[in-house]
Design a protein around this motif. Structure first.
Motif, PDB file in Angstrom:
ATOM      1  N   ASP A 281       3.389   2.912  10.435  1.00 22.02           N
ATOM      2  CA  ASP A 281       2.104   3.113   9.765  1.00 22.02           C
ATOM      3  C   ASP A 281       2.026   2.370   8.425  1.00 22.02           C
ATOM      4  O   ASP A 281       0.929   2.179   7.879  1.00 22.02           O
ATOM      5  CB  ASP A 281       1.842   4.605   9.540  1.00 22.02           C
ATOM      6  CG  ASP A 281       1.488   5.342  10.825  1.00 22.02           C
ATOM      7  OD1 ASP A 281       1.200   4.662  11.829  1.00 22.02           O
ATOM      8  OD2 ASP A 281       1.532   6.591  10.829  1.00 22.02           O
ATOM      9  N   LEU A 282       3.189   1.960   7.899  1.00 23.13           N
ATOM     10  CA  LEU A 282       3.206   1.214   6.632  1.00 23.13           C
ATOM     11  C   LEU A 282       2.746  -0.221   6.806  1.00 23.13           C
ATOM     12  O   LEU A 282       2.381  -0.887   5.841  1.00 23.13           O
ATOM     13  CB  LEU A 282       4.610   1.234   6.015  1.00 23.13           C
ATOM     14  CG  LEU A 282       5.164   2.613   5.656  1.00 23.13           C
ATOM     15  CD1 LEU A 282       6.597   2.492   5.141  1.00 23.13           C
ATOM     16  CD2 LEU A 282       4.294   3.293   4.607  1.00 23.13           C
ATOM     17  N   PHE A 283       2.790  -0.717   8.047  1.00 24.35           N
ATOM     18  CA  PHE A 283       2.229  -2.039   8.322  1.00 24.35           C
ATOM     19  C   PHE A 283       0.709  -1.924   8.331  1.00 24.35           C
ATOM     20  O   PHE A 283       0.124  -1.080   9.001  1.00 24.35           O
ATOM     21  CB  PHE A 283       2.697  -2.563   9.679  1.00 24.35           C
ATOM     22  CG  PHE A 283       4.121  -3.010   9.714  1.00 24.35           C
ATOM     23  CD1 PHE A 283       4.574  -4.018   8.863  1.00 24.35           C
ATOM     24  CD2 PHE A 283       5.017  -2.443  10.604  1.00 24.35           C
ATOM     25  CE1 PHE A 283       5.891  -4.445   8.909  1.00 24.35           C
ATOM     26  CE2 PHE A 283       6.336  -2.865  10.653  1.00 24.35           C
ATOM     27  CZ  PHE A 283       6.778  -3.868   9.802  1.00 24.35           C
ATOM     28  N   GLU A 284       0.076  -2.791   7.600  1.00 25.07           N
ATOM     29  CA  GLU A 284      -1.386  -2.723   7.532  1.00 25.07           C
ATOM     30  C   GLU A 284      -1.937  -4.110   7.241  1.00 25.07           C
ATOM     31  O   GLU A 284      -1.268  -4.964   6.667  1.00 25.07           O
ATOM     32  CB  GLU A 284      -1.832  -1.748   6.436  1.00 25.07           C
ATOM     33  CG  GLU A 284      -1.179  -2.015   5.107  1.00 25.07           C
ATOM     34  CD  GLU A 284      -1.385  -0.902   4.095  1.00 25.07           C
ATOM     35  OE1 GLU A 284      -1.249  -1.187   2.890  1.00 25.07           O
ATOM     36  OE2 GLU A 284      -1.667   0.232   4.508  1.00 25.07           O
ATOM     37  N   GLY A 285      -3.134  -4.339   7.686  1.00 20.98           N
ATOM     38  CA  GLY A 285      -3.829  -5.574   7.342  1.00 20.98           C
ATOM     39  C   GLY A 285      -3.278  -6.821   8.002  1.00 20.98           C
ATOM     40  O   GLY A 285      -3.722  -7.220   9.079  1.00 20.98           O
ATOM     41  N   LYS A 286      -2.266  -7.413   7.374  1.00 19.71           N
ATOM     42  CA  LYS A 286      -1.809  -8.738   7.772  1.00 19.71           C
ATOM     43  C   LYS A 286      -0.696  -8.714   8.820  1.00 19.71           C
ATOM     44  O   LYS A 286       0.068  -9.659   8.935  1.00 19.71           O
ATOM     45  CB  LYS A 286      -1.319  -9.495   6.543  1.00 19.71           C
ATOM     46  CG  LYS A 286      -2.393  -9.728   5.489  1.00 19.71           C
ATOM     47  CD  LYS A 286      -1.858 -10.465   4.275  1.00 19.71           C
ATOM     48  CE  LYS A 286      -0.908  -9.622   3.476  1.00 19.71           C
ATOM     49  NZ  LYS A 286      -0.456 -10.291   2.228  1.00 19.71           N
TER      50      LYS A 286
END
Length: 383
Positions: free
Chosen positions: A16-21
């Motif tokens: 969940d810490l991966f976001e956006g790019k």
């Protein structure tokens, strides 16, 4: 868009810490990063675009470190993230090594359906008598995050604890109880302690440290716990020690075929880090490490490249992985000077045969000239 490939199931708390790019998934080509737990990468094709591998755990035996270093791929692990989980299982192992709990449970199962089970239990329980651990001597070999936690917990349980680690870190030393006695040699552990627990990494120096020669130095009836690496122990020598009565009990988290179903040997199915809390901690740390490297070039907790953790101060950051040989920094500076590019900050550290350099500038930079330099392995410019 950075591509992150999953080679094992990774806790959503970390993902969940991966976001956006980021594009994250199991099916991925030309991935920028890999997240892995137990899957082996020794035969895995490392694509030229791959920049980092993060292992959600401490051990990296499943990753080809030399090959990764040669190709400029930074390998991360998550030291300490599973330390509490392993510590708790080691404490369980201490009790199991003393009190014959497993043997007693198995015996009671054999009484199923017997109407006199309660009477038979009272009559037969004496065969499972075992000593208390309070007041006994525990030797801890390896004082990383897990070893220190085990040592501190054992002190609180009333044990006399000896610790051995010639490479103990400052942070580990600060976190260790003042009541842990410093064993200057492993021989001190072997000769003095009633219980010995292993928490060292697998290296040329530590493989097979529990062997016939060292077992001979130990007390009669010693109890040995191995929750670190299977190859720290010579299994045949341990089995002989058990059969001869020199070793009262061997407890391990590694189910090698030769020790399964042997008397006075308890084999646990590698449960050390198998808690939801540990899996969450490892996932969070692994994701943060790989994100920080891809986004800023910082390296923290790498096993094959040096630590550099610098705050960004400029528009561009040049990240260079190269051989640890003389004159590299001078070449980088000359190359930039010839292009009239000003260096705002430069940081360089080495680890073994390789080094890592971060150069910060506010001027536009290309990577072709850096790639043309001999001994440069991989170059990135982060904006």
């Amino acid at each position: 868009m950075n591509k992150i490939k999953l080679l094992n199931k990774i806790s959503p708390v970390g993902l969940d810490l991966f976001e956006g790019k980021y594009q994250v998934g199991e099916e991925m080509d030309e991935e920028d990063g890999i997240l892995v737990r137990s899957a082996s990468l020794h035969e895995y094709p490392l694509n030229p675009n791959l920049k980092a591998i993060a292992r959600a755990g401490a051990g990296v035996n499943n990753i080809p470190l030399d090959k990764c270093s040669e190709e400029g791929i930074v390998v991360f692990n998550t030291p300490g993230a599973n330390a509490n989980a392993v510590k708790e299982l080691v404490l369980c192992g201490l009790f199991l090594s003393s009190r014959k709990v497993v043997e007693g449970i198995d015996w009671v199962k054999s009484l199923k359906g017997n109407e006199d089970a309660a009477k038979l239990v009272e009559k037969g329980k004496s065969q499972f008598v075992g000593p208390e651990i309070e007041g006994k001597k525990l030797g801890v070999i390896g004082l990383g995050a897990i070893g220190v936690n085990v040592a501190n917990a054992a002190i609180k349980l009333g044990m006399e604890v000896y610790g051995y680690d010639p490479y103990i870190s400052v942070n580990a030393a600060w976190g260790m109880s003042k009541w842990v006695k410093n064993a200057r040699t492993m021989e001190t552990i072997f000769s003095e302690c009633d219980y010995i627990t292993l928490h060292a990494p697998s290296t040329k120096e530590t493989k097979g440290i529990i062997n016939a020669e060292n077992i001979a130095l130990m007390k009669d009836g010693v109890r040995i716990l191995n929750f670190a690496r299977a190859d720290l122990v010579n299994s045949q020598d341990v089995l002989k020690g058990v059969q001869d009565g020199k070793i009262a009990k061997y407890i391990t988290d590694f189910a090698t075929p030769d020790i399964i179903d042997q008397d006075n040997v308890i084999v646990i199915p590698h449960l050390g880090a198998s808690t939801p809390e540990s899996e969450d901690n490892c996932a969070r740390m692994a994701v943060k490490e790989i994100k920080d490297y891809l986004e800023s070039g910082n390296i923290v907790n790498s096993v094959n490249f040096p630590t550099i953790n610098e705050p960004r101060t400029t528009k561009y950051r040049i990240c260079l992985i190269h051989k640890n040989v003389p004159n590299m920094l001078a070449q980088f500076a000359t190359l930039l000077a010839n292009q009239e590019i000003n260096i705002e900050n430069m940081v360089n550290k080495a680890k073994g045969d390789y080094a890592y350099t971060i150069i910060e500038t506010n001027d536009v930079v290309g990577i072709d000239d850096f790639n043309a330099l001999e001994n440069v392995v991989k170059v990135r410019v982060i904006d």
